[in-house]
Design an enzyme around this catalytic site. Structure first.
Site, mmCIF file in Angstrom:
data_model
loop_
_atom_site.group_PDB
_atom_site.id
_atom_site.type_symbol
_atom_site.label_atom_id
_atom_site.label_comp_id
_atom_site.label_asym_id
_atom_site.label_seq_id
_atom_site.Cartn_x
_atom_site.Cartn_y
_atom_site.Cartn_z
ATOM 1 N N HIS A 25 34.614 65.432 -60.273
ATOM 2 C CA HIS A 25 34.833 63.600 -61.340
ATOM 3 C C HIS A 25 36.460 64.516 -62.723
ATOM 4 O O HIS A 25 36.880 64.127 -63.304
ATOM 5 C CB HIS A 25 33.265 63.777 -61.506
ATOM 6 C CG HIS A 25 32.710 63.605 -63.303
ATOM 7 N ND1 HIS A 25 32.982 61.558 -63.518
ATOM 8 C CD2 HIS A 25 32.926 63.672 -64.564
ATOM 9 C CE1 HIS A 25 32.651 61.751 -64.555
ATOM 10 N NE2 HIS A 25 32.495 62.334 -65.555
ATOM 11 N N GLU A 26 35.166 65.841 -62.986
ATOM 12 C CA GLU A 26 35.917 66.100 -64.579
ATOM 13 C C GLU A 26 37.400 66.213 -63.169
ATOM 14 O O GLU A 26 38.802 65.396 -64.742
ATOM 15 C CB GLU A 26 36.504 67.788 -64.240
ATOM 16 C CG GLU A 26 34.664 67.754 -64.872
ATOM 17 C CD GLU A 26 34.425 66.973 -66.066
ATOM 18 O OE1 GLU A 26 35.117 66.390 -66.767
ATOM 19 O OE2 GLU A 26 33.122 66.444 -66.518
ATOM 20 N N HIS B 298 39.206 63.089 -64.592
ATOM 21 C CA HIS B 298 39.615 62.999 -65.660
ATOM 22 C C HIS B 298 40.800 63.261 -65.992
ATOM 23 O O HIS B 298 42.239 62.440 -66.843
ATOM 24 C CB HIS B 298 38.724 63.695 -67.320
ATOM 25 C CG HIS B 298 37.140 62.886 -66.704
ATOM 26 N ND1 HIS B 298 36.981 61.504 -67.454
ATOM 27 C CD2 HIS B 298 36.613 62.958 -67.290
ATOM 28 C CE1 HIS B 298 35.858 61.525 -67.410
ATOM 29 N NE2 HIS B 298 35.297 62.342 -67.485
ATOM 30 N N GLU C 197 34.662 57.345 -67.231
ATOM 31 C CA GLU C 197 33.210 57.947 -67.180
ATOM 32 C C GLU C 197 33.279 57.095 -65.208
ATOM 33 O O GLU C 197 33.075 57.672 -64.116
ATOM 34 C CB GLU C 197 32.198 57.476 -67.353
ATOM 35 C CG GLU C 197 31.703 59.052 -68.997
ATOM 36 C CD GLU C 197 32.526 60.405 -68.478
ATOM 37 O OE1 GLU C 197 32.463 60.239 -67.433
ATOM 38 O OE2 GLU C 197 33.603 60.724 -69.325
ATOM 39 N N ASP D 61 33.860 59.172 -61.786
ATOM 40 C CA ASP D 61 33.055 59.002 -60.769
ATOM 41 C C ASP D 61 34.141 58.342 -58.870
ATOM 42 O O ASP D 61 33.606 58.878 -57.815
ATOM 43 C CB ASP D 61 31.760 58.234 -61.351
ATOM 44 C CG ASP D 61 30.346 59.101 -61.927
ATOM 45 O OD1 ASP D 61 30.921 60.196 -62.147
ATOM 46 O OD2 ASP D 61 29.917 58.140 -62.389
HETATM 47 ZN ZN LIG Z 1 32.943 62.304 -67.544
#
Ligand SMILES: [Zn+2]
Length: 428
Positions: free
Chosen positions: A291-292, A295, A371, A375
């Site tokens: 997930h990170e 980003h 987000e 995901d």
């Molecule tokens: Zn996040």
């Protein structure tokens, strides 16, 4: 004669209209904030005694109730802080406190720039003092009551002192430079100030992971363990340098867990709180890391910076126009001070949030979109089911409510509600 009288009253009338607009905007934003917070409290309270169906197998009722009570306590504190801040804002502007500070700094035995800088420091100290009791009560009242706090009063004080020194070391030269530009750079000073502001933002983004955050926490490489092989394989697949992955000793201050991505270029980092790491299974660590990495790969930090740059250019243009308009000062309770650009600067930053409050949901929406994107990236490169499990643990550790008021959440939350996020992951 009639015409001349009419002309003479126009500036005073404009100032009065601006005062009315300011007070109305403050009243509306205050009413909206409190209405949303009360809705949130009521919604959480109504759902306090039943775990939402999607979570019944993973979250027990006592944890759910604790999250509800914790959310209500924090939201109540937020309402009190909102009210106090509004009162301080009124006292500073229409109440005449800022006018008194301007008069006081006007006779300081320093140059114009020094007087403006003294004014900026005085207002920063006041707003810092206003926030201090709330921060103290948040940590030693609410966090302690719910068993999350691990900060001692000595550590809290040390953090405070460090924060002040850091703000002075970084903020004072920056403020001095902007105030100097306002005086010396001519009518287009705001474009120069914008360039300086953007450079300052990038400097902070580069310094935060490498210099600033390490002043408060220890960062160490991910320890060898069952997760490391999968983690290293994932990093290699996504083209992220392994030395950018760290574990932070968040447990020094709180039992809350988290993970985040920050910085850019060589200063980019993915950070796991040790508290989160201790709770997650290897496949969950891999999913949170994915997930990170999402980003990072989708350039979310830089995209936000670009939006911020566009908005700040527009705001600075407005500030340049307002600083040259006497009604802007008079409308906010301060005599016009064209030779004191610091006065316009402070008035602008005091009044701005009152008028831009309505933009908050847009920023939250943008953040929530990122987000969802991160995901989706995690679902593609790791396991969606593992990320869902990790999220439940994260919500539990942070006592984040599973049942926020939808409107409150849409307005304030940078992350989508757990139920929405996990439903999407399950569908993936
Ligand atoms: Zn996040």
């Amino acid at each position: 004669m009639r015409r001349r009288t009419g002309c003479a009253t126009t500036p005073a009338l404009t100032a009065f209209v601006f005062t009315v607009a300011f007070v109305a905007a403050l009243a509306i934003s205050l009413a909206l904030r409190i209405w949303l917070a009360r809705r949130h409290i009521a919604h959480v309270a109504v759902h306090r005694d039943a775990v939402p169906a999607a979570f019944t197998d993973r979250v027990d009722l006592s944890a759910h109730r604790k999250a509800a009570d914790y959310t209500v306590a924090r939201t109540r504190l937020g309402i009190a802080e909102t009210l106090v801040e509004a009162a301080v804002l009124l006292a500073l502007t229409l109440g005449g406190a800022l006018a008194a500070l301007v008069a006081w700094t006007d006779v300081l035995p320093v140059g114009g720039l020094g007087r403006d800088l003294a004014l900026v420091v005085a207002v920063a100290v006041i707003s810092g003092l206003v926030g201090l009791p709330f921060s103290y009560f948040q940590t030693f009242g609410i966090e302690a009551k719910f068993g999350f706090n691990r900060t001692t009063r000595a550590l809290w004080m040390a953090d405070l002192v460090k924060g002040i020194l850091l703000a002075a070391a970084l903020g004072l030269p920056f403020a001095a430079l902007v105030l100097w530009l306002m005086r010396a750079a001519g009518p287009l000073w705001w474009i120069w100030a914008w360039v300086v502001w953007i450079a300052f933002q990038f400097l902070l983004l580069a310094l935060y992971p490498t210099v600033i955050a390490p002043l408060f926490n220890k960062f160490s490489p991910l320890p060898a363990g069952s997760a490391r092989d999968t983690v290293e394989a994932l990093l290699a697949r996504c083209g992220f340098e392994n030395r950018g992955l760290f574990v932070m000793d968040g447990s020094r201050r709180s039992s809350h867990g988290n993970a985040f991505f920050t910085g850019f270029g060589r200063a980019k980092r993915i950070v796991f709180f040790d508290t989160l790491l201790a709770r997650l299974a290897p496949d969950e660590i891999e999913a949170v890391l994915a997930h990170e990495l999402g980003h990072f790969k989708l350039k979310h930090v830089l995209k936000r910076m670009l939006w911020m740059a566009a908005f700040s250019l527009a705001f600075l243009a407005v500030l340049a126009w307002l600083a040259a308009s006497p009604w802007f000062y008079e409308g906010l309770g301060v005599p016009p001070a064209p030779d004191r650009p610091g006065v316009a600067l402070i008035l602008f930053f005091l009044a701005l949030p009152v008028f831009t409050f309505a933009l908050a949901p847009l920023s939250s929406l943008y953040s929530r979109r990122h987000e969802f994107e991160a995901d989706a990236f995690a679902a593609q490169h790791a396991s969606a089911a593992s990320l869902a499990c990790a999220l439940v643990k994260l919500y539990e550790d942070n006592a984040a409510t599973l049942t926020p008021d939808p409107l409150y959440s849409a307005f304030h939350d940078s992350h989508p509600p757990a139920a929405v996020r996990i439903a999407r992951l399950k569908a993936a």
